[in-house]
Write an enzyme that holds these catalytic residues in place. Structure first.
Site, PDB file in Angstrom:
ATOM      1  CB  SER A 128      -3.981   2.464  -4.146  1.00  0.00           C
ATOM      2  OG  SER A 128      -3.121   1.332  -4.236  1.00  0.00           O
ATOM      3  NE  ARG A 140      -3.723   6.725  -7.000  1.00  0.00           N
ATOM      4  CZ  ARG A 140      -2.909   5.523  -6.603  1.00  0.00           C
ATOM      5  NH1 ARG A 140      -2.550   5.058  -5.464  1.00  0.00           N
ATOM      6  NH2 ARG A 140      -2.103   5.063  -7.666  1.00  0.00           N
ATOM      7  CB  SER A 182       2.857   0.938 -13.971  1.00  0.00           C
ATOM      8  OG  SER A 182       3.114   1.273 -12.643  1.00  0.00           O
ATOM      9  CG  ASP A 238      -0.524  -5.051  -5.205  1.00  0.00           C
ATOM     10  OD1 ASP A 238       0.458  -5.079  -5.818  1.00  0.00           O
ATOM     11  OD2 ASP A 238      -0.698  -4.056  -4.962  1.00  0.00           O
ATOM     12  NE  ARG A 263       4.721  -8.919  -3.619  1.00  0.00           N
ATOM     13  CZ  ARG A 263       4.091  -7.804  -3.494  1.00  0.00           C
ATOM     14  NH1 ARG A 263       3.211  -7.607  -4.492  1.00  0.00           N
ATOM     15  NH2 ARG A 263       4.268  -7.176  -2.536  1.00  0.00           N
TER      16      ARG A 263
HETATM   17  C1  S3P Z   1      -0.313   0.866  -6.980  1.00  0.00           C
HETATM   18  C2  S3P Z   1      -0.027   0.260  -8.012  1.00  0.00           C
HETATM   19  C3  S3P Z   1       0.529  -1.159  -8.330  1.00  0.00           C
HETATM   20  C4  S3P Z   1       0.682  -1.973  -6.923  1.00  0.00           C
HETATM   21  C5  S3P Z   1       0.965  -1.214  -5.703  1.00  0.00           C
HETATM   22  C6  S3P Z   1      -0.003   0.031  -5.778  1.00  0.00           C
HETATM   23  C7  S3P Z   1      -0.913   2.093  -6.681  1.00  0.00           C
HETATM   24  O1  S3P Z   1       1.815  -1.009  -8.846  1.00  0.00           O
HETATM   25  O2  S3P Z   1       1.294  -3.170  -7.196  1.00  0.00           O
HETATM   26  O3  S3P Z   1       0.814  -1.992  -4.412  1.00  0.00           O
HETATM   27  O4  S3P Z   1      -1.238   2.681  -5.743  1.00  0.00           O
HETATM   28  O5  S3P Z   1      -0.787   2.951  -7.661  1.00  0.00           O
HETATM   29  P1  S3P Z   1       2.171  -0.748 -10.349  1.00  0.00           P
HETATM   30  O6  S3P Z   1       1.242   0.529 -10.828  1.00  0.00           O
HETATM   31  O7  S3P Z   1       3.550  -0.598 -10.579  1.00  0.00           O
HETATM   32  O8  S3P Z   1       1.628  -2.157 -11.023  1.00  0.00           O
END
Ligand code: S3P
Length: 430
Positions: free
Chosen positions: A6, A10, A151, A303, A334
């Site tokens: 993540s 970014r 999310s 995750d 999943r």
């Molecule tokens: C992520 C947010 C999550 C996660 C994904 C990475 C991110 O998804 O499952 O692997 O980097 O913002 P959601 O925000 O859709 O739950």
């Protein structure tokens, strides 16, 4: 541990929007992150890796993204897709997004809705999926958007659209999700405020903004460390130290749940890396007990459920999970994928609409996959979770496709092989 996925996405995106050179160390060099790098290059940024492994990014400035000449191939990466849709939405450029079979089945309506309110136009495939065309707009309209699903991707998409939108763009988040965008945007000089209220977190970003180049050190990924935590907990004799694990509270739910199950996990040398809390984790083989997992903790370990299900399959008693509908729209469904995979390896699992109920073996090894192969459905975390289940099985586990592991954890097999070898080399006193 490899760099956090993540945070890596970014760091590349924000570096590509800052005028001047940003240096990134510890970037995850997995396929998902490389898809983000390729897309930012296609929109004008210069992104290079030097021989020492430092990534140097020279950005175009907020508002300066160029129209990509070809469709942006997002591979397997939902994060690249949704965050870039946000960025592009407030630029007057048009982009097409494509992806693999897994990504092409995932819902994009959740970002199309708020970004359309801001003025962007979309031609999506049936059901709001990829391939899709996005026509960005400038100036976009600032909105106030209350997240209908927990999310971080949707939150980030709206905030990133807000970077190039004059005025205040507001996101209301009833349930906190990972806050890497907020932390890192602030570090890059964005004007961003977070207010904790009775109705949740209110995040306001003021556009248009100039981002300033930064040096970013990416901490290790707790979602990758998760596989090794569970491996050590379920493998007799294990005493494993996992170095450099990001422990941002919006990501650390698994450590808490495994500890509640009786897992022996010790945080060693807590410190800060790149503005994020980090520690080494010493994990020892433990007798795990099934629990009812509080659904409120789900966003901070969203995750990690596939590998938690593996731990539950080896625990004493029953583990119940609920409130996990979101798991059905990840790289695979999943809940069904793990119910089938674990059942195929000899575990006792009941699938519900919003979670799994798993009756553990009490530490006895699973049978293994025998003549059937685990289906991974282009989902890296199913492949890695079942590899870990194989450690605690009589006949071993065979998965049908390990290629997706390269999306998030390119050296997983090598590290797992090394840990398993160390275990056979050392007599244990368990
Ligand atoms: C992520 C947010 C999550 C996660 C994904 C990475 C991110 O998804 O499952 O692997 O980097 O913002 P959601 O925000 O859709 O739950």
């Amino acid at each position: 541990m490899p760099g956090d996925k993540s945070i890596s996405h970014r760091a590349l995106m924000f570096g590509a929007l800052a005028v001047g050179e940003s240096c990134i160390t510890g970037l995850l060099e997995g396929e998902d992150v490389l898809a983000t790098a390729a897309a930012m290059r296609a929109m004008g940024a210069s992104i290079e890796r030097d021989e020492s492994g430092i990534w140097r990014v020279s950005g175009v400035g907020v508002g300066g993204l160029l129209q990509p000449a070809a469709p942006l191939d997002m591979g397997n990466s939902g994060t690249s897709t949704r965050l870039l849709m946000g960025l592009i939405a407030s630029h007057a450029i048009t982009a097409q997004f494509t992806g693999d079979a897994s990504l092409s089945g995932r819902p994009m309506g959740r970002v199309i809705t708020p970004l359309s309110e801001m003025g962007a136009g979309f031609d999506a495939s049936e059901g709001g999926t990829l391939p899709l065309t996005l026509r960005g707009t400038y100036p976009a309209v600032p909105i106030t958007y209350r997240l209908p699903v927990a999310s971080a991707q949707v939150k980030s998409a709206v905030l990133l659209a807000g970077l190039n939108t004059p005025g205040i763009t507001t996101v209301i988040e009833p349930v906190p999700t990972r806050d890497h965008s907020e932390r890192m945007l602030t570090g890059f000089g964005a004007q961003l405020e977070v207010e904790e209220t009775g109705e949740g977190r209110i995040i306001r970003i003021t556009g248009e903004v100039d981002l300033k180049p930064q040096n970013v050190e990416v901490p290790g990924d707790p979602s990758s460390a998760a596989f090794f935590m569970v491996a050590a907990l379920i493998t007799p004799g294990s005493d494993l130290t996992i170095e450099n694990v990001g422990l941002n509270p919006t990501r650390a739910g698994l450590v808490e749940v495994l500890t509640q199950m009786g897992g022996n996990i010790e945080k060693v040398n807590p410190r800060e890396v790149g503005g994020e809390p980090v520690a080494d984790l010493r994990v020892r083989h433990s007798k795990l007990t099934g629990i009812a997992v509080d659904p409120a903790i789900a966003p901070s370990m969203i995750d990690e459920f596939p590998v938690l299900f593996v731990a539950a399959a080896l625990a004493q008693g029953t583990t119940t999970t609920s409130g996990l509908e979101e798991l059905r729209v990840k790289e695979s469904d999943r809940l069904t994928a793990m119910a089938n995979a674990l059942t195929g390896a000899g575990a006792t699992v009941e699938e519900r609409a919003d979670g799994l109920i798993i009756h553990g073996t009490g530490g006895k090894p699973l049978r293994g996959t025998a003549n059937s192969r685990t289906k991974t459905h282009l989902d890296h975390r199913i492949a890695m979770s079942m590899a870990i289940a194989g450690l605690a099985s009589r006949d071993g586990v065979e998965v049908d496709d390990i290629d997706p592991i390269a999306t998030s954890f390119p050296n997983f097999m090598e590290l797992l092989g090394g840990a398993a070898q160390a275990a056979t080399d050392q007599p244990h006193a368990d």
